[in-house]
Write an enzyme that holds these catalytic residues in place. Structure first.
Site, PDB file in Angstrom:
ATOM      1  N   CYS A   1       0.838  -1.207   0.000  1.00 49.01           N
ATOM      2  CA  CYS A   1       0.000   0.000   0.000  1.00 49.01           C
ATOM      3  C   CYS A   1       0.872   1.257   0.000  1.00 49.01           C
ATOM      4  O   CYS A   1       1.423   1.600  -1.041  1.00 49.01           O
ATOM      5  CB  CYS A   1      -0.979  -0.055   1.161  1.00 49.01           C
ATOM      6  SG  CYS A   1      -2.463   0.918   0.826  1.00 49.01           S
TER       7      CYS A   1
ATOM      8  N   HIS B   1      -3.608  -4.962   0.574  1.00 50.24           N
ATOM      9  CA  HIS B   1      -3.009  -5.491   1.812  1.00 50.24           C
ATOM     10  C   HIS B   1      -3.072  -7.017   1.824  1.00 50.24           C
ATOM     11  O   HIS B   1      -4.025  -7.599   2.344  1.00 50.24           O
ATOM     12  CB  HIS B   1      -3.760  -4.946   3.035  1.00 50.24           C
ATOM     13  CG  HIS B   1      -3.495  -3.511   3.299  1.00 50.24           C
ATOM     14  ND1 HIS B   1      -2.447  -3.072   4.073  1.00 50.24           N
ATOM     15  CD2 HIS B   1      -4.136  -2.414   2.882  1.00 50.24           C
ATOM     16  CE1 HIS B   1      -2.449  -1.761   4.127  1.00 50.24           C
ATOM     17  NE2 HIS B   1      -3.465  -1.326   3.410  1.00 50.24           N
TER      18      HIS B   1
ATOM     19  N   GLU C   1      -1.567  -9.070   3.612  1.00 51.21           N
ATOM     20  CA  GLU C   1      -1.501  -9.647   4.960  1.00 51.21           C
ATOM     21  C   GLU C   1      -2.884  -9.934   5.544  1.00 51.21           C
ATOM     22  O   GLU C   1      -3.029 -10.786   6.416  1.00 51.21           O
ATOM     23  CB  GLU C   1      -0.700  -8.733   5.903  1.00 51.21           C
ATOM     24  CG  GLU C   1      -1.368  -7.427   6.329  1.00 51.21           C
ATOM     25  CD  GLU C   1      -1.187  -6.267   5.347  1.00 51.21           C
ATOM     26  OE1 GLU C   1      -0.947  -6.524   4.154  1.00 51.21           O
ATOM     27  OE2 GLU C   1      -1.308  -5.113   5.781  1.00 51.21           O
TER      28      GLU C   1
HETATM   29  N1  GLN Z   1      -1.810   6.606   3.120  1.00 54.80           N
HETATM   30  C1  GLN Z   1      -1.946   5.913   1.899  1.00 54.80           C
HETATM   31  C2  GLN Z   1      -3.318   6.106   1.282  1.00 54.80           C
HETATM   32  O1  GLN Z   1      -4.235   6.506   1.932  1.00 54.80           O
HETATM   33  C3  GLN Z   1      -1.658   4.442   2.074  1.00 54.80           C
HETATM   34  C4  GLN Z   1      -2.646   3.749   2.921  1.00 54.80           C
HETATM   35  C5  GLN Z   1      -2.189   2.398   3.395  1.00 54.80           C
HETATM   36  O2  GLN Z   1      -1.002   2.103   3.375  1.00 54.80           O
HETATM   37  N2  GLN Z   1      -3.114   1.604   3.879  1.00 54.80           N
HETATM   38  O3  GLN Z   1      -3.500   5.829   0.123  1.00 54.80           O
END
Ligand code: GLN
Length: 533
Positions: free
Chosen positions: A375, A509, A511
């Site tokens: 992410c 994600h 995970e």
């Molecule tokens: N802050 C980033 C976004 O909002 C990444 C978010 C995250 O890593 N879950 O896109």
């Protein structure tokens, strides 16, 4: 009609109620039952989505897009089945629903009260969609005695009266501390906690007693006598080396037998898969060190699913993994990342620590050290690529402040199923990210394809910003490949750097969907790459 098990906590927080609930779910599943696990959280936030990870640990995301308590992650990992939006509720959500109904005029002029309106809403949540399960386990967050939890406990009291006599159980998880000065285990805190429950009209059927020591029979008898439970229903919950041993240790102590007896369940549990998992876990053949460069590293709960996903990959590859948690702002960052075999840049929010993460990505890419970006980790990987390979030094994300080169920018539109989701700059913060499971199409000529063995995958998301595809061509001419894209071709999901044995980053994600019996290919791939390096 499903049976219901309510799980409350007493004496102290952090006794592992979520894990107890998850482990019992797994044990009942091992007896061939269909289980469903639910979490009732007494706090007033509508969901944990807006909470700082230091307050509440990781925010877990379900495939249908709920931002939920991290215990739902334990439930999914232990039962290997997906939770949904209707498995997690807070006081905030209950009150909002009741107030919305009141505004609509649904209550036909009645005075709206905690009893019956709030308690009815809670009961409806518990009973909702319960017919397809044999047993519904409902964990009540917090500790008995908390003011916020009262409506939940009252709803459970009413429900236990309304349900058939033998179709619900209350398990109270409590602490039986050992006083070294007295040289004995103390039952009084548990007695008081059960008294507190009883003043609310709730009587536990099973006491699950967290204790670092064996609980002798006379202490169990005392607990049974004073707390109004059967002697064999006083069950010790001991500390386990790995959380995945808990189903087996609870079984040895008789927890699922007590439940089976109460519900007249005749099937014996098949615990072989758990035994095999534990044997594998405790007999690693190799060892690697993985560095995780993050922001919330003081609190392991902030990276719960990530921590577990790495563990699952270690079990699958029979490899002992030493996890080195490194702060992106650590002054020894460079020397620390040089000492590990592989690196993970996890998800995150805000500006703090990002330059350290970008330096880590740069180092891993240049030095062929295996790296998995998640992410924010993918967004920073693209920023690092644009800065280094395309020479645009101020490349950044609009999340970190104004920039002339917004390589990553706030998303305003995306497809969710057949529907287009739209967001404005001044929208609410809560529940407005791109949330839940979305499809991704994988390029056949890629590392991602080698790992997944599929061209069509679904992965869970939680982000507000998105990599700008405008840099794709220039980056691909420098060795990058955008190997995973949303089906409409608009949102990059996976990027790789080809001249590297394992440099892969994803917008989702992974995970969140890794499970002990079903480890995630991106993590097993990372471990294999570390072993090969
Ligand atoms: N802050 C980033 C976004 O909002 C990444 C978010 C995250 O890593 N879950 O896109």
């Amino acid at each position: 009609m499903a049976k219901f098990i309510f799980i409350t906590g007493g004496v102290s927080s952090s006794l592992g109620k979520g894990l107890a609930c998850a482990a019992l779910g797994a044990l009942l599943q091992a007896r061939g039952l269909k289980v469903r696990l639910r979490k009732l959280d007494p706090y007033l936030n509508v969901d944990p989505g807006t909470m700082n990870p230091y307050q509440h640990g990781e925010v877990f995301v379900t495939s249908d897009g709920a931002e939920a308590d991290l215990d739902l992650g334990h439930y999914e990992r232990f039962t290997n089945q997906d939770a949904t939006k209707s498995d997690s509720v807070t006081s905030g959500k209950i009150y909002s629903a009741v107030i919305a109904k009141e505004r609509r005029g649904d209550y036909l002029g009645a005075t709206i009260q905690v009893i019956p309106h709030i308690t009815d809403e809670i009961k409806a949540f518990i009973l909702n969609d319960s017919d397809s399960s044999d047993v519904i386990l409902c964990e009540v967050g917090g500790t008995v005695g908390d003011i916020e939890a009262l409506p939940f406990l009252e709803a459970i009291r009413q429900l236990r009266n309304e349900l058939d006599r033998d179709s619900s159980l209350l398990i109270h998880l409590t602490l039986v501390p050992y006083l070294a000065a007295a040289g004995e285990l103390k039952t009084k805190p548990t007695q008081h906690s059960v008294q507190a429950l009883q003043t609310l009209g709730l009587r536990p059927d099973i006491l699950l007693c967290r204790s670092e020591h064996e609980i002798p029979d006379d202490a169990k008898r005392k607990l049974a006598l004073f707390c109004n439970v059967a002697f064999e229903n006083v069950v010790r919950a001991n500390d386990a080396k790995s959380i995945y041993e808990i189903p087996l240790t609870y079984h040895q102590e008789g927890l699922d037998d007590a439940v089976a007896k109460a519900f007249d369940i005749k099937t014996a549990p098949n615990l072989k898969p758990w035994q095999e998992l534990i044997t594998k876990l405790h007999n690693p053949k190799k060892k690697v060190r993985i560095g995780i460069v993050g922001k919330y590293i003081q609190l392991k709960d902030a990276y719960k699913s990530l921590d577990q996903a790495i563990t699952h990959a270690g079990i699958a590859e029979q490899t002992d993994i030493e996890k080195i948690w490194i702060d992106g702002e650590d002054k020894d960052l460079m020397s620390k990342i040089q000492q590990v075999d592989g690196l993970i840049i996890p998800g995150g929010f805000g500006e703090r620590g990002i330059e350290g993460k970008i330096r880590t990505i740069h180092y891993a890419r240049q030095n062929k050290k295996p790296l998995l970006g998640i992410c924010l980790g993918m967004q920073l990987s693209v920023i690092e690529g644009v800065r280094t390979e395309l020479g645009i030094k101020d490349a950044s994300s609009t999340e970190f402040g104004p920039t002339n080169t917004p390589v990553v920018a706030r998303m305003t539109e995306w497809m969710s199923g057949e529907q287009k989701e739209r967001r404005g700059i001044s929208d609410d913060m809560g529940g407005t990210m791109r949330l839940g499971s979305f499809p991704c199409v994988i390029d056949k000529d890629s590392l991602a394809y080698k790992l997944y063995g599929a061209t069509q995958i679904n992965e869970r998301h939680r982000h507000r910003y998105e990599v700008n595809l405008g840099y794709r061509e220039a980056l691909e001419s420098k060795g990058y490949v955008f190997s995973g894209i949303s089906p409409d071709g608009l949102l990059p999901e996976i990027i790789e750097y080809k001249p590297h044995p394992f440099f892969i980053a994803c917008q989702f994600h992974p995970e969140l969907v890794s499970r002990p019996f079903n480890p995630h290919p991106l993590f097993t791939g990372l471990v294999r790459a570390c072993l090969a390096a």
